[in-house]
Motif scaffolding. Structure first.
Motif, mmCIF file in Angstrom:
data_model
loop_
_atom_site.group_PDB
_atom_site.id
_atom_site.type_symbol
_atom_site.label_atom_id
_atom_site.label_comp_id
_atom_site.label_asym_id
_atom_site.label_seq_id
_atom_site.Cartn_x
_atom_site.Cartn_y
_atom_site.Cartn_z
ATOM 1 N N ASP A 238 19.323 7.893 -17.956
ATOM 2 C CA ASP A 238 18.139 7.813 -18.806
ATOM 3 C C ASP A 238 17.033 8.744 -18.299
ATOM 4 O O ASP A 238 17.059 9.188 -17.144
ATOM 5 C CB ASP A 238 17.663 6.356 -18.804
ATOM 6 C CG ASP A 238 16.478 6.126 -19.711
ATOM 7 O OD1 ASP A 238 16.583 6.454 -20.906
ATOM 8 O OD2 ASP A 238 15.440 5.613 -19.227
ATOM 9 N N LYS A 239 16.044 8.994 -19.136
ATOM 10 C CA LYS A 239 14.942 9.874 -18.733
ATOM 11 C C LYS A 239 14.152 9.301 -17.568
ATOM 12 O O LYS A 239 13.516 10.038 -16.811
ATOM 13 C CB LYS A 239 14.013 10.169 -19.915
ATOM 14 C CG LYS A 239 13.220 8.979 -20.431
ATOM 15 C CD LYS A 239 12.295 9.408 -21.568
ATOM 16 C CE LYS A 239 11.496 8.227 -22.112
ATOM 17 N NZ LYS A 239 10.589 8.632 -23.219
ATOM 18 N N HIS A 270 19.977 12.123 -20.589
ATOM 19 C CA HIS A 270 18.778 12.341 -21.394
ATOM 20 C C HIS A 270 18.292 13.763 -21.172
ATOM 21 O O HIS A 270 18.221 14.252 -20.039
ATOM 22 C CB HIS A 270 17.690 11.334 -20.996
ATOM 23 C CG HIS A 270 16.581 11.235 -21.982
ATOM 24 N ND1 HIS A 270 15.633 12.225 -22.145
ATOM 25 C CD2 HIS A 270 16.275 10.259 -22.884
ATOM 26 C CE1 HIS A 270 14.773 11.868 -23.084
ATOM 27 N NE2 HIS A 270 15.142 10.673 -23.560
ATOM 28 N N GLU A 272 15.424 15.174 -21.253
ATOM 29 C CA GLU A 272 14.245 15.348 -20.396
ATOM 30 C C GLU A 272 14.636 15.238 -18.921
ATOM 31 O O GLU A 272 14.128 15.994 -18.080
ATOM 32 C CB GLU A 272 13.180 14.297 -20.734
ATOM 33 C CG GLU A 272 12.512 14.491 -22.083
ATOM 34 C CD GLU A 272 11.424 13.469 -22.336
ATOM 35 O OE1 GLU A 272 10.860 12.919 -21.344
ATOM 36 O OE2 GLU A 272 11.135 13.190 -23.515
ATOM 37 N N TRP A 273 15.521 14.313 -18.589
ATOM 38 C CA TRP A 273 15.985 14.167 -17.197
ATOM 39 C C TRP A 273 16.744 15.423 -16.783
ATOM 40 O O TRP A 273 16.577 15.908 -15.651
ATOM 41 C CB TRP A 273 16.883 12.942 -17.067
ATOM 42 C CG TRP A 273 17.251 12.608 -15.639
ATOM 43 C CD1 TRP A 273 16.611 11.748 -14.795
ATOM 44 C CD2 TRP A 273 18.334 13.163 -14.868
ATOM 45 N NE1 TRP A 273 17.212 11.714 -13.572
ATOM 46 C CE2 TRP A 273 18.285 12.580 -13.580
ATOM 47 C CE3 TRP A 273 19.336 14.094 -15.137
ATOM 48 C CZ2 TRP A 273 19.195 12.894 -12.567
ATOM 49 C CZ3 TRP A 273 20.250 14.411 -14.136
ATOM 50 C CH2 TRP A 273 20.179 13.818 -12.864
ATOM 51 N N ASP A 329 17.535 9.902 -26.664
ATOM 52 C CA ASP A 329 17.078 8.550 -26.323
ATOM 53 C C ASP A 329 18.274 7.638 -26.079
ATOM 54 O O ASP A 329 19.435 8.027 -26.278
ATOM 55 C CB ASP A 329 16.166 7.964 -27.404
ATOM 56 C CG ASP A 329 16.830 7.862 -28.767
ATOM 57 O OD1 ASP A 329 18.076 7.706 -28.825
ATOM 58 O OD2 ASP A 329 16.126 7.921 -29.784
ATOM 59 N N THR A 350 18.650 3.781 -14.843
ATOM 60 C CA THR A 350 17.252 3.867 -15.271
ATOM 61 C C THR A 350 16.403 2.929 -14.436
ATOM 62 O O THR A 350 16.896 1.915 -13.931
ATOM 63 C CB THR A 350 17.099 3.514 -16.761
ATOM 64 O OG1 THR A 350 15.729 3.723 -17.167
ATOM 65 C CG2 THR A 350 17.480 2.066 -17.037
#
Length: 420
Positions: A238-239, A270, A272-273, A329, A350
């Protein structure tokens, strides 16, 4: 044990197992435990006999060009023999799953009712390359009061035959009749097909192996099936995942033993991660010789990655190959798992507890992890001593199947002349 391509009387073996199961049902827990501990000692003592037979299977495997992952599953050593002998000792330490009164009550007319756990009876075990299954399945069956008919794959027939010979040698010195463990020493598919329809002798079939084997049993058997499943397992990063945790979990889940069903096959990450941690991820992938099959975003970020297609998302690689899918997401990650997962083991990494809870609630699988490796989906790791397989179905048993999964229930009624 003489191995053959045909002329094996499978029905006769099943009948012998059925007779032996009646004797097993009345043995005490102490007698069963003593037998399992004795079997463990005999297996360790006779390991050279087993390894000599295993060498024949390995030589045949080389000639047939089996993959490295397949050969790893097939291969035995003194240490591996000791491991599955110790597995028997662990099973012996576990509580007997039979004879437990789950609930009891008395009717208004005085009739006493008990719901009690009892053995299934005779288990038909159909499996592929892993010789350790011969021991694990036997130990769990005997401890739970069940007889077992073993039908291993042709690739391990010498190893399995030698192991069962040693088991019979050991059982001859215990209260458990050796007929309680039957091995179909044939490479003929017809022998396997016979097991599918022996409802009068076999109480349940358990297939353990690749998707084709499991599908064949499920689609063709008239005997009830406890379905195990292949493991197309995912790690979703997850981000808000901790980078160190995420990479350690991924590396363990993918590379500890790539050829097992609880190894991760797909990394869902994710976007962004990935942007923040691409350097650390790439270093880990390269250091562990992972071959990446990725979507467009992953291919643009990860050097050497090749474009992934539908078959990559559905593939159980059983190697250091890995598919990498980028998402925006958690819901997109859950949707990807819903489409391609096999309901085996899934994980989210996460630090956001709400995101984790959403994943745990909505993902449909036998085992779901938050901030931990999928490699724990294993009977031994979860304290079952051993497992007879990992069920991905929802009826009777789900997840690693230990002793309780090999029992059913009986209702026992005690009265003093009541009639209806």
């Amino acid at each position: 044990m003489t191995l053959t391509k045909g002329n094996v009387n499978v029905e006769e073996q099943a009948i012998e197992a059925k007779k032996a199961s009646k004797k097993l049902m009345v043995l005490s827990e102490k007698e069963k435990n003593e037998a399992l501990n004795h079997l463990a000692d005999v297996l360790e003592r006779e390991y050279e006999t087993i390894l000599q037979a295993n060498e024949k299977d390995l030589e045949n495997g080389k000639e047939k060009g089996y993959s490295e992952a397949f050969m790893d599953r097939l291969s035995l050593s003194k240490e591996r023999v000791a491991d599955f002998a110790n597995g028997l000792r662990e099973v012996a330490k576990l509580e007997d799953p039979t004879g437990n009164i789950l609930t009891d009550w008395t009717l208004d007319n005085g009739l006493q009712v008990e719901k009690v756990t009892v053995p299934l009876g005779v288990i038909g075990m159909i499996y592929e390359a892993r010789p350790n299954v011969t021991v694990d399945a036997t130990g769990l069956a005997l401890k739970s009061g069940n007889a077992i008919v073993l039908k291993g794959g042709s690739s391990a027939i010498n190893s399995n035959g030698a192991i069962v010979d040693v088991i019979h040698k050991g059982l001859a010195e215990t209260k458990i009749p050796k007929e309680a463990v039957q091995f179909i020493a044939s490479t003929d598919r017809a022998a396997t097909n016979e097991l599918f329809t022996m409802k009068e002798h076999i109480d349940v079939l358990i297939p353990r192996g690749g998707g084709k084997l499991i599908q064949a049993v499920v689609e063709n058997a008239t005997v009830p099936v406890l379905e195990t499943g292949v493991g197309n397992c995912h790690i979703y990063v997850d981000k808000e995942a901790d980078a160190t945790k995420a990479i350690n979990i991924l590396v363990n889940a993918k590379t500890d033993r790539p050829a097992v069903c609880n190894a991760a096959e797909t990394l869902i990450v994710h976007e962004e991660w990935l942007e923040k941690n691409s350097e650390a991820l790439i270093e880990a992938l390269q250091r562990n010789n992972m071959n990446v099959h990725g979507d467009e975003k992953a291919v643009s970020v990860i050097p050497g990655a090749v474009p992934a297609g539908h078959e990559d998302w559905a593939n159980e690689y059983l190697s250091t190959d890995i598919a990498v899918k980028t998402v925006s997401d958690v819901n997109e990650a859950i949707g990807h798992i819903e489409t391609y997962g096999t309901k085996h083991s899934e994980a989210i990494v996460t630090e956001n507890d709400e995101t984790a809870q959403l994943f745990l609630s909505l993902v449909d699988a036998a085992a779901i992890y938050h901030n931990a490796s999928t490699r724990f989906t294993d009977g031994g790791a979860l304290g079952f001593g051993a497992e007879i397989g990992i069920s991905t179905q929802k009826l009777h048993a789900r997840g690693p199947m230990g002793l309780p999964a090999l029992t059913t229930v009986k209702f026992l009624m005690k009265g003093n002349g009541q009639i209806r």
